[in-house]
Every structure is written in structure tokens, then in C-alpha cells.
Design an enzyme around this catalytic site. Sequence first.
Site, PDB file in Angstrom:
ATOM      1  N   GLY A 103      35.795  38.836  37.048  1.00 65.34           N
ATOM      2  CA  GLY A 103      34.525  38.833  37.772  1.00 65.34           C
ATOM      3  C   GLY A 103      33.799  37.508  37.826  1.00 65.34           C
ATOM      4  O   GLY A 103      32.581  37.485  38.041  1.00 65.34           O
ATOM      5  N   ASN A 105      33.908  35.187  40.112  1.00 64.34           N
ATOM      6  CA  ASN A 105      33.368  35.005  41.476  1.00 64.34           C
ATOM      7  C   ASN A 105      32.151  35.906  41.668  1.00 64.34           C
ATOM      8  O   ASN A 105      31.155  35.489  42.268  1.00 64.34           O
ATOM      9  CB  ASN A 105      34.436  35.337  42.524  1.00 64.34           C
ATOM     10  CG  ASN A 105      35.300  34.139  42.879  1.00 64.34           C
ATOM     11  OD1 ASN A 105      34.847  33.209  43.537  1.00 64.34           O
ATOM     12  ND2 ASN A 105      36.532  34.143  42.423  1.00 64.34           N
ATOM     13  N   ILE A 184      41.942  48.076  50.647  1.00 66.50           N
ATOM     14  CA  ILE A 184      40.719  48.642  51.219  1.00 66.50           C
ATOM     15  C   ILE A 184      41.124  49.617  52.328  1.00 66.50           C
ATOM     16  O   ILE A 184      41.900  49.278  53.215  1.00 66.50           O
ATOM     17  CB  ILE A 184      39.820  47.532  51.799  1.00 66.50           C
ATOM     18  CG1 ILE A 184      39.327  46.608  50.687  1.00 66.50           C
ATOM     19  CG2 ILE A 184      38.654  48.122  52.581  1.00 66.50           C
ATOM     20  CD1 ILE A 184      38.434  47.263  49.655  1.00 66.50           C
ATOM     21  N   HIS A 200      41.075  34.629  48.590  1.00 58.58           N
ATOM     22  CA  HIS A 200      42.453  34.642  48.105  1.00 58.58           C
ATOM     23  C   HIS A 200      42.758  33.252  47.565  1.00 58.58           C
ATOM     24  O   HIS A 200      42.349  32.241  48.171  1.00 58.58           O
ATOM     25  CB  HIS A 200      43.409  35.019  49.254  1.00 58.58           C
ATOM     26  CG  HIS A 200      44.848  35.032  48.862  1.00 58.58           C
ATOM     27  ND1 HIS A 200      45.417  36.086  48.194  1.00 58.58           N
ATOM     28  CD2 HIS A 200      45.822  34.106  49.023  1.00 58.58           C
ATOM     29  CE1 HIS A 200      46.707  35.800  47.973  1.00 58.58           C
ATOM     30  NE2 HIS A 200      46.975  34.619  48.453  1.00 58.58           N
ATOM     31  N   GLU A 270      36.869  28.039  44.361  1.00 56.34           N
ATOM     32  CA  GLU A 270      36.539  29.377  44.888  1.00 56.34           C
ATOM     33  C   GLU A 270      35.045  29.663  44.732  1.00 56.34           C
ATOM     34  O   GLU A 270      34.374  30.120  45.659  1.00 56.34           O
ATOM     35  CB  GLU A 270      37.321  30.452  44.133  1.00 56.34           C
ATOM     36  CG  GLU A 270      38.791  30.486  44.433  1.00 56.34           C
ATOM     37  CD  GLU A 270      39.483  31.641  43.714  1.00 56.34           C
ATOM     38  OE1 GLU A 270      38.896  32.731  43.641  1.00 56.34           O
ATOM     39  OE2 GLU A 270      40.603  31.439  43.231  1.00 56.34           O
TER      40      GLU A 270
HETATM   41  N1  LIG Z   1      42.808  46.219  53.589  1.00 61.33           N
HETATM   42  C1  LIG Z   1      42.809  45.156  52.742  1.00 61.33           C
HETATM   43  N2  LIG Z   1      42.622  45.348  51.428  1.00 61.33           N
HETATM   44  C2  LIG Z   1      42.597  44.283  50.583  1.00 61.33           C
HETATM   45  C3  LIG Z   1      42.807  42.985  51.064  1.00 61.33           C
HETATM   46  C4  LIG Z   1      43.005  42.802  52.474  1.00 61.33           C
HETATM   47  O1  LIG Z   1      43.162  41.665  52.969  1.00 61.33           O
HETATM   48  N3  LIG Z   1      42.998  43.914  53.270  1.00 61.33           N
HETATM   49  N4  LIG Z   1      42.829  41.906  50.189  1.00 61.33           N
HETATM   50  C5  LIG Z   1      43.099  42.261  48.814  1.00 61.33           C
HETATM   51  C6  LIG Z   1      43.054  41.117  47.859  1.00 61.33           C
HETATM   52  N5  LIG Z   1      44.397  40.549  47.758  1.00 61.33           N
HETATM   53  C7  LIG Z   1      44.579  39.263  48.158  1.00 61.33           C
HETATM   54  O2  LIG Z   1      43.647  38.521  48.472  1.00 61.33           O
HETATM   55  C8  LIG Z   1      45.471  41.317  47.250  1.00 61.33           C
HETATM   56  C9  LIG Z   1      45.252  42.176  46.198  1.00 61.33           C
HETATM   57  C10 LIG Z   1      46.303  42.944  45.683  1.00 61.33           C
HETATM   58  C11 LIG Z   1      47.562  42.852  46.232  1.00 61.33           C
HETATM   59  C12 LIG Z   1      48.668  43.710  45.680  1.00 61.33           C
HETATM   60  O3  LIG Z   1      49.828  43.479  45.952  1.00 61.33           O
HETATM   61  N6  LIG Z   1      48.281  44.736  44.922  1.00 61.33           N
HETATM   62  C13 LIG Z   1      49.271  45.610  44.249  1.00 61.33           C
HETATM   63  C14 LIG Z   1      48.589  46.458  43.189  1.00 61.33           C
HETATM   64  C15 LIG Z   1      48.037  45.562  42.067  1.00 61.33           C
HETATM   65  C16 LIG Z   1      47.359  46.387  40.985  1.00 61.33           C
HETATM   66  O4  LIG Z   1      46.984  47.535  41.251  1.00 61.33           O
HETATM   67  O5  LIG Z   1      47.213  45.837  39.864  1.00 61.33           O
HETATM   68  C17 LIG Z   1      49.894  46.551  45.264  1.00 61.33           C
HETATM   69  O6  LIG Z   1      49.240  46.946  46.224  1.00 61.33           O
HETATM   70  O7  LIG Z   1      51.041  46.909  44.978  1.00 61.33           O
HETATM   71  C18 LIG Z   1      47.811  41.978  47.256  1.00 61.33           C
HETATM   72  C19 LIG Z   1      46.779  41.198  47.767  1.00 61.33           C
HETATM   73  C20 LIG Z   1      42.219  43.387  48.339  1.00 61.33           C
HETATM   74  N7  LIG Z   1      42.358  44.493  49.283  1.00 61.33           N
HETATM   75  N1  GAR Z   2      44.893  38.408  46.116  1.00 58.68           N
HETATM   76  C1  GAR Z   2      43.644  38.566  45.453  1.00 58.68           C
HETATM   77  C2  GAR Z   2      43.514  37.574  44.330  1.00 58.68           C
HETATM   78  O1  GAR Z   2      44.502  37.137  43.765  1.00 58.68           O
HETATM   79  N2  GAR Z   2      42.268  37.216  44.047  1.00 58.68           N
HETATM   80  C3  GAR Z   2      42.029  36.242  43.030  1.00 58.68           C
HETATM   81  O2  GAR Z   2      41.746  36.900  41.805  1.00 58.68           O
HETATM   82  C4  GAR Z   2      40.938  36.010  41.024  1.00 58.68           C
HETATM   83  C5  GAR Z   2      39.763  36.796  40.517  1.00 58.68           C
HETATM   84  O3  GAR Z   2      39.052  36.012  39.590  1.00 58.68           O
HETATM   85  P1  GAR Z   2      37.590  36.505  39.144  1.00 58.68           P
HETATM   86  O4  GAR Z   2      37.705  37.962  38.806  1.00 58.68           O
HETATM   87  O5  GAR Z   2      37.281  35.640  37.953  1.00 58.68           O
HETATM   88  O6  GAR Z   2      36.658  36.274  40.306  1.00 58.68           O
HETATM   89  C6  GAR Z   2      40.494  34.871  41.950  1.00 58.68           C
HETATM   90  O7  GAR Z   2      41.262  33.709  41.721  1.00 58.68           O
HETATM   91  C7  GAR Z   2      40.779  35.421  43.315  1.00 58.68           C
HETATM   92  O8  GAR Z   2      41.068  34.427  44.281  1.00 58.68           O
END
Ligand SMILES: Nc1nc2c(c(=O)[nH]1)N[C@@H](CN(C=O)c1ccc(C(=O)N[C@@H](CCC(=O)O)C(=O)O)cc1)CN2
Ligand code: GAR
Length: 306
Positions: A103, A105, A184, A200, A270
Site C-alpha cells: 500500500g 502508493n 476488475i 503498472h 510511481e
Molecule cells: N480489468 C482489469 N483488472 C485489473 C487490471 C486491468 O488492467 N484490467 N490491472 C491489474 C493490475 N495488474 C497490472 O497492472 C495485474 C495484476 C494481477 C495480474 C495477475 O496475473 N494476477 C494473477 C493473480 C495474482 C494473485 O491473486 O495473487 C492472476 O490473475 O492469475 C496481472 C496484472 C488489476 N486488475
Molecule cells: N501489475 C500490478 C502491479 O504489479 N502493481 C505494482 O504493485 C506494487 C504495489 O506496491 P504498493 O502496494 O507499495 O503500492 C507497485 O509497484 C505497483 O506498480
Amino acid sequence: MEAQRLLSGFCSPSPIPNARTQYFVRFPSPSPSPSSSSSSSTASFGQSHRWVSFKARPLSTKLIQCRNTADTERAEVVVSSDKQDLTSGIRRKKLAVFVSGGGSNFRSIHEACLNGLILGDVVVLVASKQGCGGADYAREKGLPIMVFPKTKLEPDGISPADLVATLRGLEVDFVLLAGYLKLIPVELIQAYPRSILNIHPSLLPAFGGKGHYGMKVHKAVIASGARYTGPTIHFVDEHYDTGRILAQRVVPVLAKDTAEELAARVLREEHSLYVEVITALCEERIVWREDGVPIIRSKENLNEYS
Ligand SMILES: Nc1nc2c(c(=O)[nH]1)N[C@@H](CN(C=O)c1ccc(C(=O)N[C@@H](CCC(=O)O)C(=O)O)cc1)CN2
Ligand SMILES: NCC(=O)N[C@@H]1O[C@H](COP(=O)([O-])[O-])[C@@H](O)[C@H]1O
């Protein structure tokens, strides 16, 4: 009238108004008094080929804006005493932040709301699990917390419909993903068009998509031999990391970087980038280009975008 201070300010109106253009300087209205004249007045300006220099009597100048009007016969120079004047009339926004991890960010965004940088307030935290650093911080600050989604490990989690209804009930304007690791749902995407951002830790589209999160991203960047990486902030669509890119910042990858060292360098950028972007979002300075690309209008000069 107080002694005038020469304030050499420059603005490059575009298109350059013609020589007959009359410039108006608008000052913040002084405290209302029967005698106070209108806060606008014409002022003498020198106009060269591309620049206009002007004298102005600033109350305490911090920001100067050159605003072009539709009428090329007149351009307006706004001399504002502070940010409030330039954002006066814009409603404070309500923010929901989504986290899954530490958390940092989220903390950075919340602090920027409290110190006045962001014209908004975090009204709810949504966490994918109760036991994470982001949820701990929210509890410490007395912020409401919701868990989404409902899973075996998080039986108190809510459904997509309840998530949307609760955010609507809180009058949330924008949803900010900050290390949130679950997909989401389309219900939320549809309920908040062009209103959900994600950060990201790589320069998308590189190193994005399912399976690309947290340290996995930095390890992949190092293994690839990439010399540059950096955070991307994008609007969220139905798929991971494919939404419209809004902002990026380049961070060097050093030859002997460990994933942890690189992650720390990217995370610092970030925090700074997300606060800058959310500031623009809450001040309604996001503009959508005709080709669908979102851009950010500068606070200082309405003719500059990034
Ligand atoms: N509809 C969307 N939902 C989310 C997005 C998005 O762009 N569209 N961004 C993600 C954040 N993210 C990258 O920025 C990201 C987060 C998680 C994953 C991923 O592969 N997750 C795993 C599960 C991980 C876990 O539960 O510990 C999975 O789905 O298998 C990829 C990218 C947030 N939501
Ligand atoms: N694909 C999503 C992803 O990897 N997000 C990354 O998780 C970290 C969260 O840090 P924080 O909890 O300290 O903000 C951040 O580096 C963010 O960019």
C-alpha cells in the site's frame, strides 16, 4: 494602486493573435468592497514575433496562465495568486483506492489528498485481503475498508454488484488501482467509464498482462536485458494492462541491479507520477484526443499537454 512590480511573464498564444489583439489581465478579485472595481483590467503588452511580455500587479504570483479565447481579437492572461484560484469552481473528487499489498502508493495518494496536492479525498479502501499493509494503513487512518472479491480465503468479500452499489452510494468519482492483483469485473468497468486508473511497474505494453505483477515484472525486465523500464499509468478495461496509456516515466536499469533495487527505484517514480496524474484527474485536466488517446493538460499553460 500598490506599486507595480515588473513581472516579466511570457506566454506564447497559439495561434498568435494579430497585432490588434487586446490583452486582458484577470486578477483574483480582492476582498469584496463597494469600491472594488472588476478584477479584470487591460494592461500594456509588448508583443514580439512569438511572445507576449506583460506587466502585472500580482497579489502573490505563483501561477500565470495565458488563456486563448475563441475570439482572436482578445487573449486573456490570468494572474493567479495560488492554485486554489486556478482550481476554484472545480468540485473536490471522491476516490476509491484498491490494494492487495503493502500500500505505499495508497499511502502516497492519501497523504497528497491530506496535504492539498490532490483536489480529492479517499473515501474508501478496497482490499483483496484483510491482512495486507494497505488495509492496516486504512484502519490506522480510520478509513472504511471493503474486501473484494469474495473468495474461500476471504468469505466476507463482496460481490461485483455490491461493490458497484457501495461505490455509487459513496458517490465515488474515480477508482485508483494501486497494487491490486485481481481482475476488475466488467460490472465496475461499465459503471465507471474512463474513471478507473491502474499503475503498472513497467513501460507497457512491455512486461504486462496476466502473470505480470510485483517482483515478477522487475525480474523479467532484468532478464530481458532492457536498459530502461518505468511505471505506466493507464485506464482500465476488461483485460489486464490493455487500457489506454495515460502517463509513463522512464527509469534506467543498471547493469548490476537486483530485482529489489530496481523495484525500489521504480516505486519512487510511481509515487511521484501517480500523485501528479491524480492531481490532473481531480482538476479535470485529462483530455481525450480524437484518436482515443488520453492526454494531460498542463496546469501552468493551457496550451501544453503531455
Ligand atoms: N480489468 C482489469 N483488472 C485489473 C487490471 C486491468 O488492467 N484490467 N490491472 C491489474 C493490475 N495488474 C497490472 O497492472 C495485474 C495484476 C494481477 C495480474 C495477475 O496475473 N494476477 C494473477 C493473480 C495474482 C494473485 O491473486 O495473487 C492472476 O490473475 O492469475 C496481472 C496484472 C488489476 N486488475
Ligand atoms: N501489475 C500490478 C502491479 O504489479 N502493481 C505494482 O504493485 C506494487 C504495489 O506496491 P504498493 O502496494 O507499495 O503500492 C507497485 O509497484 C505497483 O506498480
